[in-house]
Design a protein around this motif. Structure first.
Motif, mmCIF file in Angstrom:
data_model
loop_
_atom_site.group_PDB
_atom_site.id
_atom_site.type_symbol
_atom_site.label_atom_id
_atom_site.label_comp_id
_atom_site.label_asym_id
_atom_site.label_seq_id
_atom_site.Cartn_x
_atom_site.Cartn_y
_atom_site.Cartn_z
ATOM 1 N N ALA A 120 -12.879 2.583 1.701
ATOM 2 C CA ALA A 120 -12.224 2.410 0.404
ATOM 3 C C ALA A 120 -13.143 1.732 -0.603
ATOM 4 O O ALA A 120 -14.027 0.955 -0.236
ATOM 5 C CB ALA A 120 -10.948 1.585 0.567
ATOM 6 N N GLY B 125 0.793 -1.220 0.000
ATOM 7 C CA GLY B 125 0.000 0.000 0.000
ATOM 8 C C GLY B 125 0.826 1.270 0.000
ATOM 9 O O GLY B 125 2.054 1.233 0.086
ATOM 10 N N SER C 53 -4.073 3.739 -0.282
ATOM 11 C CA SER C 53 -4.360 2.720 -1.292
ATOM 12 C C SER C 53 -3.647 1.440 -0.873
ATOM 13 O O SER C 53 -2.587 1.482 -0.253
ATOM 14 C CB SER C 53 -3.914 3.158 -2.687
ATOM 15 N N TYR D 27 0.280 5.768 1.125
ATOM 16 C CA TYR D 27 -0.561 6.794 1.712
ATOM 17 C C TYR D 27 0.087 8.158 1.516
ATOM 18 O O TYR D 27 1.281 8.263 1.256
ATOM 19 C CB TYR D 27 -0.841 6.518 3.196
ATOM 20 N N ASN E 78 -5.216 10.161 2.232
ATOM 21 C CA ASN E 78 -5.471 9.138 1.210
ATOM 22 C C ASN E 78 -4.674 7.882 1.503
ATOM 23 O O ASN E 78 -3.556 7.950 2.012
ATOM 24 C CB ASN E 78 -5.085 9.641 -0.183
ATOM 25 N N SER F 49 -7.309 -3.953 -6.047
ATOM 26 C CA SER F 49 -6.835 -2.604 -5.722
ATOM 27 C C SER F 49 -7.911 -1.863 -4.945
ATOM 28 O O SER F 49 -9.082 -1.873 -5.341
ATOM 29 C CB SER F 49 -6.526 -1.815 -6.995
ATOM 30 N N TRP F 50 -7.513 -1.223 -3.862
ATOM 31 C CA TRP F 50 -8.418 -0.433 -3.031
ATOM 32 C C TRP F 50 -7.882 0.989 -2.919
ATOM 33 O O TRP F 50 -6.687 1.180 -2.684
ATOM 34 C CB TRP F 50 -8.524 -1.037 -1.632
ATOM 35 N N ASN F 51 -8.746 1.977 -3.084
ATOM 36 C CA ASN F 51 -8.390 3.389 -2.926
ATOM 37 C C ASN F 51 -9.405 4.032 -2.002
ATOM 38 O O ASN F 51 -10.610 3.824 -2.157
ATOM 39 C CB ASN F 51 -8.421 4.115 -4.276
#
Length: 129
Positions: free
Chosen positions: A103, A52, A73, A54, A71, A90-92
């Motif tokens: 997310a 990830g 991800s 940030y 933020n 994928s996570w945002n």
């Protein structure tokens, strides 16, 4: 409030995804740990390492940098040595002041038979367990 995401395991509200943060580097925003999903076209899988990123903004409310919200991800992928398939989650989203993550997730899957699946994993809250 920590200046980086708190270490620990964040579990999605539907209990199907976990995001374990073992370290978060404030100098480059890289998060190391493990991403795990309970379901996919190949079954459960996990990815470990740099999973990830940030990045924060200046908080007018708190009068400083490096604090939530910011933020974030994260995600994971798997492609076995023989390359019969490749899958990517994928996570945002955002890391909130209460140490939770909200997310939106996506998944792409391709296998050697030409099967392609691309879709949403939904918008979920991840809570520190």
């Amino acid at each position: 409030m920590a200046n980086v995401p708190l270490t620990g395991t964040y579990i999605s509200s539907d209990k199907n995804f976990t995001f374990k943060i073992t370290s978060a580097d404030a100098s480059n925003g890289v998060i190391a740990g493990t991403y795990t999903t309970n379901y996919s076209p190949i079954g459960a899988f996990a990815s470990e390492g740099n999973v990830g990123h940030y990045g924060w903004v200046y908080s007018k409310a708190q009068g400083k940098d490096g604090v939530a919200p910011f933020n974030i991800s994260f995600g994971g992928s798997q492609r076995p040595d023989q390359r019969p398939y490749n899958i990517v989650d994928s996570w945002n989203g955002a890391y909130l002041t209460n140490n939770t993550i909200v997310a939106e997730g996506t998944r792409s899957f391709v296998n050697s038979d030409g099967v392609v699946e691309v879709g949403s994993l939904g918008t979920l809250k991840f809570v520190l367990g």
